[in-house]
Design an enzyme around this catalytic site. Structure first.
Site, PDB file in Angstrom:
ATOM      1  N   ASP A  29      48.231 -27.641 -17.966  1.00  0.00           N
ATOM      2  CA  ASP A  29      49.663 -27.136 -18.367  1.00  0.00           C
ATOM      3  C   ASP A  29      49.681 -25.939 -18.316  1.00  0.00           C
ATOM      4  O   ASP A  29      48.723 -24.960 -18.560  1.00  0.00           O
ATOM      5  CB  ASP A  29      50.220 -28.152 -19.431  1.00  0.00           C
ATOM      6  N   ASP A  79      51.394 -22.708 -20.756  1.00  0.00           N
ATOM      7  CA  ASP A  79      52.066 -22.149 -22.175  1.00  0.00           C
ATOM      8  C   ASP A  79      52.455 -20.911 -21.993  1.00  0.00           C
ATOM      9  O   ASP A  79      51.908 -20.004 -21.431  1.00  0.00           O
ATOM     10  CB  ASP A  79      51.202 -22.357 -23.243  1.00  0.00           C
ATOM     11  N   ASP A 106      43.455 -19.665 -31.382  1.00  0.00           N
ATOM     12  CA  ASP A 106      42.123 -20.260 -31.976  1.00  0.00           C
ATOM     13  C   ASP A 106      41.041 -19.622 -31.453  1.00  0.00           C
ATOM     14  O   ASP A 106      39.933 -19.142 -32.096  1.00  0.00           O
ATOM     15  CB  ASP A 106      41.953 -21.688 -31.744  1.00  0.00           C
TER      16      ASP A 106
HETATM   17  P1  ATP Z   1      44.433 -27.385 -22.747  1.00  0.00           P
HETATM   18  O1  ATP Z   1      46.115 -27.385 -22.513  1.00  0.00           O
HETATM   19  O2  ATP Z   1      43.799 -27.294 -21.453  1.00  0.00           O
HETATM   20  O3  ATP Z   1      44.135 -28.469 -23.720  1.00  0.00           O
HETATM   21  P2  ATP Z   1      45.241 -25.225 -24.300  1.00  0.00           P
HETATM   22  O4  ATP Z   1      44.095 -23.971 -24.616  1.00  0.00           O
HETATM   23  O5  ATP Z   1      46.267 -24.735 -23.358  1.00  0.00           O
HETATM   24  O6  ATP Z   1      44.257 -26.192 -23.524  1.00  0.00           O
HETATM   25  P3  ATP Z   1      46.988 -26.096 -26.126  1.00  0.00           P
HETATM   26  O7  ATP Z   1      46.856 -26.908 -27.158  1.00  0.00           O
HETATM   27  O8  ATP Z   1      47.893 -26.165 -24.829  1.00  0.00           O
HETATM   28  O9  ATP Z   1      45.713 -25.785 -25.714  1.00  0.00           O
HETATM   29  O10 ATP Z   1      47.566 -24.973 -26.735  1.00  0.00           O
HETATM   30  C1  ATP Z   1      47.935 -23.603 -26.136  1.00  0.00           C
HETATM   31  C2  ATP Z   1      47.361 -22.341 -26.811  1.00  0.00           C
HETATM   32  O11 ATP Z   1      47.800 -22.260 -28.276  1.00  0.00           O
HETATM   33  C3  ATP Z   1      45.930 -22.137 -27.097  1.00  0.00           C
HETATM   34  O12 ATP Z   1      45.343 -21.778 -25.853  1.00  0.00           O
HETATM   35  C4  ATP Z   1      45.900 -21.483 -28.190  1.00  0.00           C
HETATM   36  O13 ATP Z   1      45.798 -20.146 -28.025  1.00  0.00           O
HETATM   37  C5  ATP Z   1      46.951 -21.674 -28.986  1.00  0.00           C
HETATM   38  N1  ATP Z   1      46.677 -23.046 -29.905  1.00  0.00           N
HETATM   39  C6  ATP Z   1      46.994 -24.157 -29.832  1.00  0.00           C
HETATM   40  N2  ATP Z   1      46.591 -24.833 -30.992  1.00  0.00           N
HETATM   41  C7  ATP Z   1      46.104 -24.078 -31.719  1.00  0.00           C
HETATM   42  C8  ATP Z   1      45.628 -24.153 -33.148  1.00  0.00           C
HETATM   43  N3  ATP Z   1      45.622 -25.487 -33.791  1.00  0.00           N
HETATM   44  N4  ATP Z   1      45.064 -23.198 -33.732  1.00  0.00           N
HETATM   45  C9  ATP Z   1      45.289 -22.031 -33.233  1.00  0.00           C
HETATM   46  N5  ATP Z   1      45.725 -21.815 -31.708  1.00  0.00           N
HETATM   47  C10 ATP Z   1      46.147 -22.775 -31.012  1.00  0.00           C
HETATM   48 MG    MG Z   2      47.933 -25.970 -22.592  1.00  0.00          MG
END
Ligand code: ATP
Ligand code: MG
Length: 444
Positions: free
Chosen positions: A71, A73, A151
């Site tokens: 997805d 963001d 994170d």
């Molecule tokens: P994917 O969507 O592939 O699972 P993602 O890295 O995009 O991985 P998401 O959960 O969609 O993860 O979150 C988007 C972004 O928001 C992350 O890349 C990170 O930068 C931030 N983020 C999300 N959850 C957290 C958290 N618990 N603590 C710190 N930052 C976070």
């Molecule tokens: Mg994501």
């Protein structure tokens, strides 16, 4: 609710490389052609309205790795209210972390507002309990502030829609190239703020084939017990991401490596400690391997089957205890399923429809093992038969002594009505079998 926070101090931590680099379009591989239409629309609309807008997180990370993002963001200096006014399909969600969801048909783009520094937090906007952030709605004004609440360095690369450059404030590019997952800032503090970050570390390492940075890994043992404070419903979401994301086996291995599995499934984890090679524990690994395969083949997977497998070591142990107290096998498995689930939901909860389905898969096991009489045909017609049969196969594969029964059902399903009748004639009740002893036994 506007909170103009000062720029936070750069965390002093040798595990985090601090350097700010802007990688121009000509020097990175992200092409707009690979970004979804919805995400581009959000980025351009925000930009046109005078806001900053970046693609961030997994979208940028995966595109740079040449993978297809799950997805997209977006992060912006526009506050959620302003985002809602810009997009008719926007909906504000989240209490712990308020953001906007902008919908384009089936696609949802998550739009977050820059987060600011903890130091200037207004009590109502940033609530923390023993260092754990339970609500974070302190808005910042710059990407430099926002980066410190993300994170991992590889998740904090910002694709800037103004000039298509990538902004790297944490050494994320170098870590991406080296295959290292490094938490931003002091690991203990960051895990305390949100213990789920430990599970996220494992999940990303498993999915990307990365290893954890030295301090990112070293802090886990001390922080792992903090996972007990996380609401079971949030852990459920994380468990699905860990095991239904295509890298379940690797996730499981890393969870065990960092001794985190017990914070999700304590009773099954205890059985792994007792005997990692027992059929019940081997079944878990086999189920996870099958899950990965199904996902790769784009076949459907259900949380009910996944949980049925992950909890089987616990259910089996419990049902032996119940049987020893005098229950029949069927009663024992039913009681064990109910008990194990009742205890499990305080750790990782699962929606009722899935726990009911998992219970049915378990309770059908002794019925499938008996395979007698008219009931066999009725069982095949049960809505959960297929899942229960797959589970029986899994148990056989894992080494339980039921291979002949699994085989019997495989053949039974392939038969037509006449064949089934003949097969059942040979496996009726004991009394009937005795009476028919001299007749040739019909074998499927
Ligand atoms: P994917 O969507 O592939 O699972 P993602 O890295 O995009 O991985 P998401 O959960 O969609 O993860 O979150 C988007 C972004 O928001 C992350 O890349 C990170 O930068 C931030 N983020 C999300 N959850 C957290 C958290 N618990 N603590 C710190 N930052 C976070
Ligand atoms: Mg994501």
């Amino acid at each position: 609710m506007l909170n103009r926070a000062r720029r936070p101090p750069v965390p002093k931590d040798s595990d985090t490389i601090s350097q700010a680099t802007r990688i121009p379009r000509s020097e990175h591989s992200i092409s707009r052609a690979d970004i979804s239409g919805g995400a581009l629309k959000v980025l351009y609309t925000l930009k046109k309205a005078g806001f900053e807008a970046y693609l961030v997180g997994g979208g940028v990370r995966d595109l740079l790795l040449g993978r297809e993002p799950k997805d997209f963001d977006v992060v912006t200096d526009a506050e959620p209210g302003a985002v809602r006014r810009l997009f008719r399909s926007a909906r504000l969600i989240g209490r712990r972390f308020r953001l906007a969801h902008v919908r384009f048909g089936p696609e949802i783009i998550e739009v977050a507002t820059f987060r600011g520094a903890i130091e200037d937090a207004d009590e109502a906007d940033r609530v923390s309990v023993n260092g754990r952030i339970v609500r974070d709605n302190v808005y910042g004004t710059t990407v430099e502030e926002d980066v410190w609440r993300r994170d991992f360095s590889v998740n904090s690369l910002y694709y800037d829609i103004r000039d298509f450059s990538v902004l790297d404030l944490t050494g994320g590019m170098a870590d991406l190239e080296a295959g290292i997952l490094r938490i931003i800032g002091d690991p203990v503090r960051r895990y305390r703020e949100d213990p789920v970050r430990m599970l996220r570390a494992v999940r990303f390492a498993a999915k990307l084939g990365f290893r954890l940075g030295g301090e990112t890994a070293a802090a886990i043992p001390a922080c792992a017990p903090m996972l007990a404070e996380i609401p079971p419903a949030r852990l459920y979401e994380e468990v699905l991401k860990l095991f239904l994301g295509g890298a379940a086996v690797q996730s499981f291995e890393l969870l065990n490596h960092y001794d985190l599995f017990k914070y999700l499934f304590s009773e099954s984890a205890a059985r792994f400690d007792e005997d990692p090679l027992s059929p019940a524990t081997r079944l878990v690994l086999q189920a996870l391997a099958n899950t990965d395969k199904r996902i790769q083949e784009e076949k459907p997977v259900t949380p009910a089957f996944l949980f049925a497998a992950l909890l089987w070591p616990a259910v089996q142990k419990d049902s032996i205890a119940h049987a020893n107290r005098g229950l029949t096998t069927m009663q024992a498995v039913d009681a064990a399923g109910m008990d194990v689930l009742a205890r499990q939901v305080s750790q990782v909860s699962l929606p009722r429809r899935f726990s009911l389905a998992a219970r049915e898969i378990w309770s059908l096991q002794p019925r499938l093992e008996q395979r007698r009489g008219k009931r066999a045909s009725q069982l095949v017609g049960r809505p959960r038969f297929r899942a229960a049969y797959d589970f029986l196969l899994l148990r056989a594969e894992a080494g339980e002594d039921i291979a002949d029964r699994a085989d019997w059902w495989t053949k039974f399903q392939e038969m037509d009505d006449a064949g089934r009748k003949a097969a059942l004639a040979g496996t009726g009740s004991r009394r009937r079998r005795r009476r028919r002893r001299r007749q040739p036994q019909a074998q499927p």
